[in-house]
Write an enzyme that holds these catalytic residues in place. Structure first.
Site, PDB file in Angstrom:
ATOM      1  N   GLU A 126     -73.153 -74.673  -3.085  1.00  0.00           N
ATOM      2  CA  GLU A 126     -72.100 -74.204  -2.189  1.00  0.00           C
ATOM      3  C   GLU A 126     -70.912 -75.168  -2.154  1.00  0.00           C
ATOM      4  OE1 GLU A 126     -71.702 -71.368  -0.598  1.00  0.00           O
ATOM      5  OE2 GLU A 126     -73.563 -70.574  -1.429  1.00  0.00           O
ATOM      6  N   HIS A 183     -69.666 -76.802  -4.759  1.00  0.00           N
ATOM      7  CA  HIS A 183     -68.831 -76.402  -5.888  1.00  0.00           C
ATOM      8  C   HIS A 183     -68.114 -75.083  -5.594  1.00  0.00           C
ATOM      9  CE1 HIS A 183     -71.989 -78.859  -8.089  1.00  0.00           C
ATOM     10  NE2 HIS A 183     -70.873 -79.445  -8.475  1.00  0.00           N
TER      11      HIS A 183
END
Length: 284
Positions: free
Chosen positions: A34, A36
């Site tokens: 999450e 990224h």
């Protein structure tokens, strides 16, 4: 689209440039999470076209580190990127990036060496040469993808500072966009290396965010002496923690401070269950 060669990426970028599209780059080593995705979301909101690089960069790993076992999940990463609106996933091999046999023969000799005053502290103390590898690969990715914007997370705040300095020093025409740390509900900063943690280790790993939040609370209550603030950390540590550093630095230039202020960022690195974790918080 999933591309593996520099030639393919450059051809697509050239076409986009002709059409006047703005380009955003999100450099990653894969094993996307999450954190990224928050970078990708920011990129898709700000740019016409988004490139995500997925490359486990061998020259930024130091001897004894986890290069061989670093999680590689390209198929899942590609699916996540497609769902998030990414236009290119660039997943080169080490040979594509550095040349045939170069990594073994040490024939690849052109490195970008970041400023000594930024790498001789924090992660640079224990990971000698790490930031040489980071700056070299990021510079290569900038040359390949020619982005208008590049998106980096604040969890790696030292890396972010060094890359900003590199871009300024080398007149690279890209704007670096810093994105906030994404955490689990527990407070643990998201990291690809969290996959190495057992359930019990994850509980012990919460000490990092607890230490940082407690330091910020103490600062907000008027404590500014760095040594006094450091002392508050030790109650959160036990035999399950191998503290590497807890440092108070100026957020802009990473210079050490003895009295905390709103521009101070607190950095911590600690091994939990043999897994090296980093985190940070800005006091202001």
């Amino acid at each position: 689209m999933l591309l593996h060669t520099i030639k393919e990426v450059r051809e697509q970028i050239k076409q986009w440039k002709k059409e006047g599209f703005s380009i955003g780059l999100v450099p990653t080593m894969g094993a996307l999470h999450e954190g990224h995705l928050s970078l990708i979301k920011k990129a898709t909101e700000q740019c016409d076209k988004v490139v995500v690089s997925v490359f486990v960069n061998p020259i930024q790993f130091c001897p004894g580190e986890d290069l061989d076992k670093y999680p590689r999940t390209l198929e899942a990463d590609t699916q996540m990127c497609a769902q998030a609106g990414v236009d290119i996933v660039f997943a080169p091999t080490p040979t594509e990036m550095y040349g045939e046999g170069q990594m073994k023969s040490n024939d690849f000799l052109t490195y970008v060496i970041p400023p000594f005053f930024q790498v001789n502290k924090l992660c640079g103390k224990s990971r000698v040469g790490h930031f040489d590898g980071v700056c070299t690969v990021v510079n290569k990715l900038f040359n390949i993808t020619q982005p208008d914007f590049a998106f980096f997370g604040e969890k790696d705040a030292q890396q972010l500072s060094i890359i900003k300095k590199m871009v300024k020093d080398l007149n690279i025409p890209v704007e670096i966009i810093a994105c906030p740390i994404i955490r689990e509900d527990s407070g643990l900063a998201l990291s690809s290396r969290n996959k190495y943690l057992s359930d019990e280790d994850k509980i012990h790993a919460l000490a990092l965010s607890k230490i940082l939040n407690n330091i910020k609370n103490c600062y907000n209550q008027g404590v500014t002496d760095v040594e006094a603030l450091k002392e508050t950390a030790y109650k959160f540590l036990n035999e399950n923690h191998d503290l590497e550093y807890l440092e108070f630095l100026n957020d802009e230039d990473l210079e050490e401070v003895s009295t905390a202020n709103d521009d101070t960022r607190v950095f911590i690195a600690c091994k939990v269950g043999g897994v090296r974790l980093i985190d940070n918080i800005k006091l202001g």
